[in-house]
Design an enzyme around this catalytic site. Structure first.
Site, PDB file in Angstrom:
ATOM      1  CB  SER A 170      63.356  50.790  24.245  1.00  0.00           C
ATOM      2  OG  SER A 170      63.244  52.181  24.338  1.00  0.00           O
TER       3      SER A 170
ATOM      4  CG  ASP B 126      60.441  55.320  24.251  1.00  0.00           C
ATOM      5  OD1 ASP B 126      59.864  55.639  25.311  1.00  0.00           O
ATOM      6  OD2 ASP B 126      61.550  54.750  24.245  1.00  0.00           O
TER       7      ASP B 126
END
Length: 551
Positions: free
Chosen positions: A156, A301
């Site tokens: 992530s 992100d």
């Protein structure tokens, strides 16, 4: 470290190196072993073997490198084998499908291929996404393709030296206890890698699964205004192509994309930390917004499961808080007639609950993380303050930065057509339900024991007031309840609808405090005055919390 301990450590390290199939990490470990054998400091080697990366809810995450306490091919092969064994023990039939996705981080494609080979070696069918793609596309593919599980190789928004391994079961949700415990037990039972059956690399899916996801997401936008000057950044991640295609399918003009951050880059070379919440991460996007006179800045992100946004104001560009975006998206879906349960986490704003109740819809609060929010029965919309939003749980039971971005653009374009802004819509919500202002206090420590000491202090001598507001109730979340499983945390309900939640971070050496105050706003009042009052209350609560924590 005693001589006996050092000898044992070296023996374990040599055994690990002997079965490591990756020449890079094998050579890395051999060099570290050699340095210790030559009389060097064994601290680095000891840390690599200080345990194993913990397989918890959602999976694994850690720094790349050799040894059981790092992310590498040995750890991934064992994790895949444990997952395969768990699935078969749970009744997965021979040939049942597991879909595997990966982002553009270092070794993500290698870890995905290793996982596919272990799955096919175990008699399961491995379906591999065609290229580095967003995490929500993997969550979509699980149910769309009727799979028994999914694996996403991603860390992530962690730093570039990290990678991770995220696991979903067949309902499309991230794993929760006791599945994580069951998988971890089977990982621990995996024998020598030389004995692990390995098949082929599975079936690489074509672009049709990508097109199905994009069409589904684009379909969330209804007919309406599309005039919007937009700046977008994928922050060196994998969201760029998907976002551009979704916006085009939905009829929006092409955004201005931050050129330095447009292509996937595993080094995330223009930011110190690839998280849109971090200071400096959005600077290039803000600069481009000023140059282009944009109406809205949006960002994902690196794995595109989160969405950030910024709006222009009288003092320049301002990042919207996750709670503000969550409220805007929730209000948007309620206005469109979305029915069901609207859910958020215990550390997010209580505003969504008031909006849902006013619209006659259900509301639920869960522990932090979409592993819990995605499992809410009858979920219509869910969000958490850390920039995660689930706008289409029928198809993606996880946070999805692509769908959230699209719906936020739809909302901003509709407001612009009426001569209004997203800030105006937030003011409307404040007049209707009161101004709900949130903030965080995060205390980073070098010694993790300080966190447990602070939590113990708060439990034994709880504050009677914070920021001049009386503490009316204390909930020790470690005890659990009918609504929430136990977790290490404390929730303080204060006077005037204010509240504070304190919990240790699950990923960093931090103690995190989540604050909310509510200031009534009369219809004829200016919301700006309420914002000033709220900021003062939040500052006062933070000051008292620092004293109460004692660290």
């Amino acid at each position: 470290m005693t001589a006996l301990d050092a000898t044992s450590l070296l023996e374990r390290a040599r055994a690990w190196a002997a079965e490591d199939p990756d020449p890079q990490t094998r050579e890395e470990l051999v060099a570290v072993i050699g340095a210790v054998e030559a009389g060097g400091d064994p601290a680095d080697l000891a840390d690599r073997f200080a345990g194993t990366l913990e397989f918890g809810t959602a999976g694994l995450r850690g720094a790349l490198g050799a040894g059981p306490n790092r992310m590498n091919r040995v750890v991934v092969l064992r994790a895949a084998a444990g997952l395969a064994a768990y699935l078969k023990d749970q009744g997965a039939a021979p040939g049942a499908s597991v879909v595997i996705g990966y982002d553009a981080r270092h070794n993500s494609d290698v870890f995905a291929r290793d996982t596919a080979e272990v799955m096919t070696g175990a008699g399961l069918r491995a379906l591999v996404l065609p290229r580095p793609l967003p995490t929500p596309l993997l969550a979509f593919a699980i149910r769309e393709l009727g799979c028994v599980a999914g694996v996403m190789v991603t860390a992530s928004h962690n730093p570039p030296q990290d990678n991770g391994y995220k696991v979903y079961l067949g309902d499309g949700s991230q794993i929760v206890p006791p599945a994580d415990i069951g998988i971890a037990e089977r990982i621990a039972a995996v024998g020598p890698l030389a004995d692990l059956p390995r098949g082929d690399g599975g079936t690489v899916l074509d672009e049709r699964i990508v097109d199905r996801y994009l069409d589904t997401i684009a379909g969330l936008a209804e007919d309406g205004p599309r005039d919007l000057r937009l700046v977008y950044t994928p922050l060196h991640g994998v969201g760029g192509t998907s976002v551009l295609q979704v916006l085009e399918l939905a009829g929006f003009p092409a955004p201005h994309v931050v050129p330095q951050q447009e292509e996937p880059d595993p080094e995330f070379s223009t930011v110190s930390f690839p998280n849109p919440e971090e200071p400096g991460a959005m600077d290039l996007a803000m600069a481009l917004a000023r140059e282009t006179d944009a109406d809205l800045v949006v960002a994902n992100d690196p794995d595109a499961d989160r969405c950030a946004a910024a709006v222009p104001g009288p003092h320049g560009w301002r990042m919207l808080r996750g709670d503000e975006v969550g409220a805007l998206l929730g209000a948007h879906l309620l206005a469109r007639g979305r029915t069901g349960v609207f859910a958020t986490s215990i550390v997010s704003s209580s505003l969504l609950g008031k909006m849902a109740h006013a619209a006659g819809q259900g509301y639920a609060e869960t522990l932090t993380g979409f592993k819990w929010i995605g499992r809410v029965e009858g979920l219509a919309f869910g969000y958490e303050e850390a920039l995660g939003y689930c706008c289409d749980p029928e198809h993606v039971k996880d946070k999805d930065g692509v769908s959230a971005l699209l719906l936020l653009c739809e909302l901003a374009a509709a407001a612009k057509a009426e001569g209004r802004t997203l800030d105006d819509l937030l003011d409307d919500l404040a007049r209707r339900h009161g101004l709900h202002a949130t903030d965080q206090l995060a205390v980073r420590v070098a010694d993790l024991s300080l966190i447990s000491q602070a939590m113990e202090t708060l439990r034994t001598t709880p504050p009677v007031s914070l920021g001049g507001l009386a503490v009316e109730r204390v909930d020790d979340l470690a005890r659990g309840s009918a609504a929430l499983p136990p977790t290490d945390g404390l929730r303080y309900t204060l006077a005037d609808q204010a509240r504070v939640v304190v919990r240790p971070s699950g990923t960093e050496p931090k103690l995190k405090c989540y604050l909310e105050v509510v200031v009534p706003v009369a219809p004829e009042d200016e919301v700006a005055a309420a914002r000033i009052a709220a900021a003062g209350r939040l500052d006062a609560i933070k000051a008292d919390l620092r004293g109460a924590l004692g660290i």
